[in-house]
Design a protein around this motif. Structure first.
Motif, PDB file in Angstrom:
ATOM      1  N   LEU A   1       0.813  -1.211   0.000  1.00 45.48           N
ATOM      2  CA  LEU A   1       0.000   0.000   0.000  1.00 45.48           C
ATOM      3  C   LEU A   1       0.851   1.267   0.000  1.00 45.48           C
ATOM      4  CD1 LEU A   1      -2.776  -1.063   2.545  1.00 45.48           C
ATOM      5  CD2 LEU A   1      -3.099  -0.622   0.102  1.00 45.48           C
ATOM      6  N   GLY A   2       2.109   1.150   0.469  1.00 42.49           N
ATOM      7  CA  GLY A   2       2.994   2.306   0.461  1.00 42.49           C
ATOM      8  C   GLY A   2       3.439   2.786   1.825  1.00 42.49           C
ATOM      9  N   ALA A   3       3.184   1.999   2.869  1.00 42.06           N
ATOM     10  CA  ALA A   3       3.645   2.383   4.207  1.00 42.06           C
ATOM     11  C   ALA A   3       5.164   2.342   4.280  1.00 42.06           C
ATOM     12  CB  ALA A   3       3.039   1.452   5.258  1.00 42.06           C
ATOM     13  N   ARG A   4       5.742   3.243   5.080  1.00 42.32           N
ATOM     14  CA  ARG A   4       7.186   3.305   5.236  1.00 42.32           C
ATOM     15  C   ARG A   4       7.668   2.187   6.171  1.00 42.32           C
ATOM     16  NH1 ARG A   4       4.151   6.973   3.353  1.00 42.32           N
ATOM     17  NH2 ARG A   4       4.087   8.396   5.129  1.00 42.32           N
ATOM     18  N   PRO A   5       8.933   1.787   6.042  1.00 40.23           N
ATOM     19  CA  PRO A   5       9.449   0.711   6.901  1.00 40.23           C
ATOM     20  C   PRO A   5       9.219   0.965   8.380  1.00 40.23           C
ATOM     21  CG  PRO A   5      10.984   1.123   5.118  1.00 40.23           C
ATOM     22  CD  PRO A   5       9.922   2.184   5.015  1.00 40.23           C
ATOM     23  N   TRP A   6       9.444   2.195   8.851  1.00 37.89           N
ATOM     24  CA  TRP A   6       9.275   2.456  10.283  1.00 37.89           C
ATOM     25  C   TRP A   6       7.815   2.300  10.706  1.00 37.89           C
ATOM     26  CZ3 TRP A   6       6.275   5.981  12.917  1.00 37.89           C
ATOM     27  CH2 TRP A   6       5.737   7.051  12.193  1.00 37.89           C
ATOM     28  N   GLN A   7       6.890   2.675   9.809  1.00 35.12           N
ATOM     29  CA  GLN A   7       5.476   2.533  10.117  1.00 35.12           C
ATOM     30  C   GLN A   7       5.084   1.061  10.210  1.00 35.12           C
ATOM     31  OE1 GLN A   7       4.018   4.813   6.732  1.00 35.12           O
ATOM     32  NE2 GLN A   7       3.424   6.487   8.091  1.00 35.12           N
ATOM     33  N   ILE A   8       5.611   0.268   9.283  1.00 35.94           N
ATOM     34  CA  ILE A   8       5.313  -1.165   9.285  1.00 35.94           C
ATOM     35  C   ILE A   8       5.850  -1.817  10.553  1.00 35.94           C
ATOM     36  CG2 ILE A   8       5.757  -3.342   8.082  1.00 35.94           C
ATOM     37  CD1 ILE A   8       5.921  -1.657   5.484  1.00 35.94           C
TER      38      ILE A   8
END
Length: 402
Positions: A369-376
């Motif tokens: 979906l496009g979430a950033r690594p830190w968000q994941i």
């Protein structure tokens, strides 16, 4: 700061531009950059003023329509960090003239990650630098020529303070262990692709939902297309020619002839009378075309969460549990929930979760979906745990207010 704060010069010739390029290349440190458009006044979203400040170089105000191509300036500043406030708003118009940064620092995004309650430039400057920054010209018509001196003072100050904000915010991010988060966010802004054009842009007409029947929609579509063509030709914001409400009113009534259209009280605007033939031709086309639009468009838009309890009760339970977990994390990190994870991403993974509903598969979905690594890293396990809790919850146990 500008050497003479009472007199600002707008660079509009090739020779002046090249002199400014040389001066900025010889400056020190990051650059503060901003662009002013004429949203609400012109059809285009081009930049009508570009401001740049760099220490040991000074402040430079450029006239983009007069200069055209900024490729030399882009090359001269390629190695510098470009400081912008709300970069996503300006990158498109900067790229249009050849200004495409490699590294940015977004002071609005940084303020969000630092947990500042208000992130407008004026508020951030006042809180961190103790300087009151007036914003009375932010919505001005920047296509005006010549630009008033008061507007130029405002525009110059916007960029002259950005390096000072940078100096304040960099150590604040480091102290709160958010430097890497910020870098990922800045890179995501740079890498984000422009949205593809809408299939039926006329459907964004305000008040279109009030129309009933395909024929009325066809009239609204033809009126919108006629207005859009004229607005583009004149480079005028469409709503300044004929308001959305007037187009919708004409589509609802469906006047039987040109005079009836002219007499329609709700059909008003600066171009309603001078272009009456254009509007009547559009209505005639809409009333006679066999190409009728669908009353409803099936897209990938999810239903609003308030409807989930009835339409997808399991998704509703997952969403409420996951949203509560994200809100708790938001408080712990002092980062707004929408910056921890894009709300649409959370809704999508809750509406149609991956098989297994485990952290690994949720992480893969968020990445797609496009979430950033830190968000994941921060949310995948949290969401998976919330889904487990949701499976053990009955609808009666959920707080309706949530």
């Amino acid at each position: 700061m500008t050497e003479n704060p009472t007199e600002h010069h707008v660079i509009s010739t090739r020779d002046e531009y090249l002199d400014a390029v040389a001066a900025l290349e010889g400056g020190v440190g990051p650059i503060g950059i901003d662009a002013e458009r004429a949203s609400g006044f012109t059809y285009s979203q081009r930049a009508y003023l570009i401001q740049i400040y760099r220490r040991d170089a000074g402040t430079f105000l450029f006239d983009p329509p007069a200069i055209g191509d900024f490729s030399e300036l882009n090359a001269a500043l390629a190695d510098a960090v470009w400081i912008l406030h709300a970069a996503s708003q300006d990158l498109a118009c900067l790229r249009e003239v050849g200004l495409d940064p490699v590294r940015i620092f977004d002071t609005e995004l940084a303020a969000r990650l630092l947990g500042m309650p208000r992130v407008g430039l004026g508020t951030v400057v006042e809180e961190l630098l103790g300087i009151h920054l007036a914003k009375e010209h932010s919505a001005a018509n920047w296509s005006t020529r010549p630009l008033p001196e008061a507007w130029l003072v405002y525009a110059a100050l916007d960029v002259e303070l950005l390096p000072d904000l940078f100096d304040k915010m960099v150590p604040m991010l480091a102290e709160s262990q958010k430097t890497e988060l910020a870098e990922q966010e800045f890179q995501a802004v740079l890498a984000k692709e422009a949205k593809p054009p809408r299939t039926d842009p006329w459907r964004k007409l305000s008040g279109l939902h009030s129309l009933r029947g395909q024929r009325n929609l066809a009239v609204a579509r033809e009126l919108w297309l006629a207005r859009d063509a004229l607005a583009q030709q004149l480079d005028v914001a469409p709503g300044r020619l004929v308001p959305d409400a007037s187009l919708v009113a004409a589509a609802r009534v469906g006047p039987s002839n040109k005079q009836a259209l002219a007499n329609l009280r709700e059909f008003s605007g600066r171009a309603t009378r001078t272009e009456i033939d254009r509007w009547w031709n559009a209505i005639s086309t809409g009333l006679t075309t066999s190409n009728l639009p669908d009353a409803r468009v099936n897209g990938d838009t999810l239903p609003p969460p308030r409807a989930w309890a009835e339409r997808n009760p399991d998704a509703d339970l997952r969403y409420k549990a996951a949203r509560t977990a994200i809100a708790t994390l938001s408080e712990a990190l002092a980062i707004p929930t929408e910056n921890i994870l894009t709300p649409d991403f959370l809704r999508r993974v809750c509406w149609a979760p991956p098989a297994g509903e485990d952290a690994e598969s949720i992480a893969a979905t968020l990445s797609e979906l496009g979430a950033r690594p830190w968000q994941i890293e921060a949310t995948a396990q949290l969401i998976a745990d919330a889904f487990v809790d949701a499976r053990q919850t009955t609808p009666d146990e959920v707080d309706p207010a949530s």
